[in-house]
Structure formats: C-alpha cells, structure tokens
Design an enzyme around this catalytic site. Structure first.
Site, PDB file in Angstrom:
ATOM      1  N   ASP A  75       0.835  -1.209   0.000  1.00 46.26           N
ATOM      2  CA  ASP A  75       0.000   0.000   0.000  1.00 46.26           C
ATOM      3  C   ASP A  75       0.865   1.254   0.000  1.00 46.26           C
ATOM      4  OD1 ASP A  75       0.875  -0.546   2.587  1.00 46.26           O
ATOM      5  OD2 ASP A  75      -1.110  -1.001   3.350  1.00 46.26           O
ATOM      6  N   GLU A 116      -9.858  -1.234   5.322  1.00 46.55           N
ATOM      7  CA  GLU A 116     -10.483  -0.960   6.609  1.00 46.55           C
ATOM      8  C   GLU A 116     -11.802  -1.742   6.713  1.00 46.55           C
ATOM      9  OE1 GLU A 116      -8.723   0.311   8.779  1.00 46.55           O
ATOM     10  OE2 GLU A 116      -8.054   2.355   8.408  1.00 46.55           O
ATOM     11  N   ASP A 164      -7.882  -2.577  14.125  1.00 47.30           N
ATOM     12  CA  ASP A 164      -9.286  -2.721  13.705  1.00 47.30           C
ATOM     13  C   ASP A 164      -9.476  -3.882  12.724  1.00 47.30           C
ATOM     14  OD1 ASP A 164      -8.154  -1.754  11.389  1.00 47.30           O
ATOM     15  OD2 ASP A 164      -9.380   0.063  11.268  1.00 47.30           O
ATOM     16  N   HIS A 218      -7.681  -4.474   9.970  1.00 45.69           N
ATOM     17  CA  HIS A 218      -7.347  -4.269   8.551  1.00 45.69           C
ATOM     18  C   HIS A 218      -6.107  -5.058   8.149  1.00 45.69           C
ATOM     19  CE1 HIS A 218      -4.884  -0.497   9.848  1.00 45.69           C
ATOM     20  NE2 HIS A 218      -4.019  -1.393   9.446  1.00 45.69           N
TER      21      HIS A 218
HETATM   22  C1  F6R Z   1       1.347  -1.765   6.200  1.00 52.30           C
HETATM   23  C2  F6R Z   1      -0.068  -2.106   6.252  1.00 52.30           C
HETATM   24  C3  F6R Z   1      -0.830  -2.198   7.519  1.00 52.30           C
HETATM   25  C4  F6R Z   1      -0.011  -2.608   8.736  1.00 52.30           C
HETATM   26  C5  F6R Z   1      -0.883  -2.566   9.979  1.00 52.30           C
HETATM   27  C6  F6R Z   1      -0.105  -2.911  11.219  1.00 52.30           C
HETATM   28  O1  F6R Z   1       1.810  -1.796   4.853  1.00 52.30           O
HETATM   29  O2  F6R Z   1      -0.636  -2.317   5.224  1.00 52.30           O
HETATM   30  O3  F6R Z   1      -1.874  -3.119   7.346  1.00 52.30           O
HETATM   31  O4  F6R Z   1       0.500  -3.899   8.540  1.00 52.30           O
HETATM   32  O5  F6R Z   1      -1.423  -1.282  10.101  1.00 52.30           O
HETATM   33  O6  F6R Z   1       0.848  -1.934  11.455  1.00 52.30           O
HETATM   34  P1  F6R Z   1       1.997  -2.148  12.516  1.00 52.30           P
HETATM   35  O7  F6R Z   1       2.809  -3.283  12.030  1.00 52.30           O
HETATM   36  O8  F6R Z   1       2.781  -0.859  12.496  1.00 52.30           O
HETATM   37  O9  F6R Z   1       1.342  -2.417  13.809  1.00 52.30           O
END
Ligand code: F6R
Length: 265
Positions: free
Chosen positions: A66, A142, A135, A137
């Site tokens: 992303d 989301e 959440d 995702h």
């Molecule tokens: C990152 C992404 C997100 C993260 C998620 C967890 O490219 O797509 O889905 O993997 O927000 O983030 P962290 O690892 O920082 O807790």
C-alpha cells in the site's frame, strides 16, 4: 490456516524469514512487502542472512502492499521510502525490481489498475507478508472493505490514523487516504504470512482467526485462502480460544510438510 504461536517477537521474525528465504532460494520469487512495525524484525533477519549467509534477491521482485495518497516517493514516511530504508537498500534486489504505488498519481484509479496489472504481469505474488491493524485491517482495507476488492483508494479510519501518528511529526500529518491492494488482490497471493505482535493486536487476531468471515474484520477474509500461515507471539495470541490445539498441531507438524509456498500456477 496454520496458526503458529511463538514465545516472542524474535522467533516470529526468524520463522517468517525462514519461509521467505526458502521461497527466494528456490528460484525467481515475487515477494509482497508490508510496512509498519510488525515486519521490521523479519526484514532485519533477511538483511542479516543476505550479508552473512549469501541469501540473494537478485532474481526476486517485490511489490509493496500500500501507499499513502499525497506523499511523494521522497517523503521519509512514504511506503516506498520506508521499504527502501528498512530492507531494499540493504539487500541486492535489481534496481527496477521493487514496485510501489504512486501516491501522487493524478488518476488514482488508473494507478490502482496499473498496479494490479503489473502484479499479474510478474506472475502473481508468491509470498505476501501482512501485518494486522488494531481494527482488523490488512493492507489498508479498513472494516467493511469488500472481500473481493481490488487495488484502489481508501479512507483511513481515525483509529488507524491515530495508530500511525507515531511515524509523523504531528497526528494531523497522517494522510487521510491511501492506495491499497484489495482483499481480492491479497487473496491471489500463493502463500500469505499474517504476522501479529503484541497485546494490542490480540482482539484483531482473534476476530480474524476464530471469528466469522465478515467485512467487519477484513483479515477474516484470509479464512477463504488455501495457504495462510499466521505467525503470532504469545501476547497477540492472548485472546484466542484454541491456542492449545494450535500448539498441539504445530508440535505434530510433519517435517516433510515444511512451509513451502505453493508452486507457480
Ligand atoms: C502496512 C499495512 C498495515 C499494517 C498494519 C499494522 O503496509 O498495510 O496493514 O500492517 O497497520 O501496522 P503495525 O505493524 O505498524 O502495527
């Protein structure tokens, strides 16, 4: 789903690195890279194996999961910068082998379609690394994202913006929009590694693994995939009901089974 509960973050990182290394050493591989804190230990371990054990990425391609909309590639928190800093600059990917989304594209829908087409042209993703949001995702899909979605623009929830504020000078600097691989795109990867670390992820991990398949918890879409490995530490596993069973089956895992990513279609 294979659910593996490991005592600590180091063992999660080493096991994830084992899976990626096995695939990369087996021949030209396409690896899907996530950002955020969760995969950093895995990237550090891959860099170590590159430096000390001859693990080479010269025949591999990488696709980012992303990107923030509105951040130039040169911004230190753009996901293209983060991936360069955390892994790509320290291993030997060919210069044109690390692919990202252009968060500044004038036409985000066209950029998203171009990205899905470039993943397909590379032969699809062999091993996709994912973290999970508090959440539920994955990528930036989301809650209520279509389970069949393709790469597209999404609006971050306030919860995700708060979670990611630690990477920016001010909370308001976290972009509101992102381009993300869709759930349908992610489900096309041949092997998905979902990593979860820490107690803050325990609720989302439990919903993803033991809850119903529902758009309310986007990561639950992985229950529909035929080859998912969930690697979590004890804290992230703390809200699971069937940990004993996961540990029992992991203890009985036959050596011949390994973690092999599926062969190319
Ligand atoms: C990152 C992404 C997100 C993260 C998620 C967890 O490219 O797509 O889905 O993997 O927000 O983030 P962290 O690892 O920082 O807790």
């Amino acid at each position: 789903m294979e659910i593996i509960v490991l005592p600590d973050t180091d063992q999660v990182a080493r096991t994830a690195a084992d899976i990626i290394e096995e695939r990369v050493r087996r021949g030209p591989a396409v690896v899907g890279l996530a950002t955020g804190s969760t995969p950093l230990g895995t990237y550090r371990e891959l860099i170590r194996r590159h430096r000390e054990e001859g693990l080479s990425f010269t025949d591999a391609h990488a696709f980012l999961l992303d990107e923030y909309v509105g951040l130039p590639a040169s911004h230190p928190e753009s996901y293209r910068s983060v991936i360069r800093r955390e892994i790509a600059d320290h291993v030997d990917f060919a210069s044109d082998a690390v692919h990202g989304l252009d968060g500044e594209a004038a036409d985000p829908a066209a950029e998203a379609a171009r990205y899905d087409a470039s993943i397909a042209a590379a032969g699809g993703i062999d091993v996709q690394i994912l973290g999970i949001g508090t959440d539920g995702h994955i990528g930036f899909n989301e809650p209520m994202s279509s389970l069949a979605s393709r790469t597209r623009i999404k609006t971050l929830t306030e919860q995700t913006r708060r979670d990611n504020a630690r990477f920016f000078a001010r909370p308001d600097d976290v972009p509101e929009h992102v381009l993300t691989q869709g759930l349908g795109t992610i489900l096309e990867a041949r092997h998905v590694l979902l990593l979860g670390l820490g107690e803050a992820k325990a609720g989302a991990v439990a919903a993803a693994v033991e809850g119903p398949v529902a758009a309310l918890c986007p990561a639950s879409a992985l229950q529909l995939h035929q080859h998912v490995t969930v690697l979590i530490d004890a804290a992230a596993a703390s809200e699971l009901e069937h940990t004993e069973y996961y540990q029992y089956t992991y203890g009985k895992k036959p050596a011949w089974q390994g973690f092999r990513a599926a062969r190319r279609r």
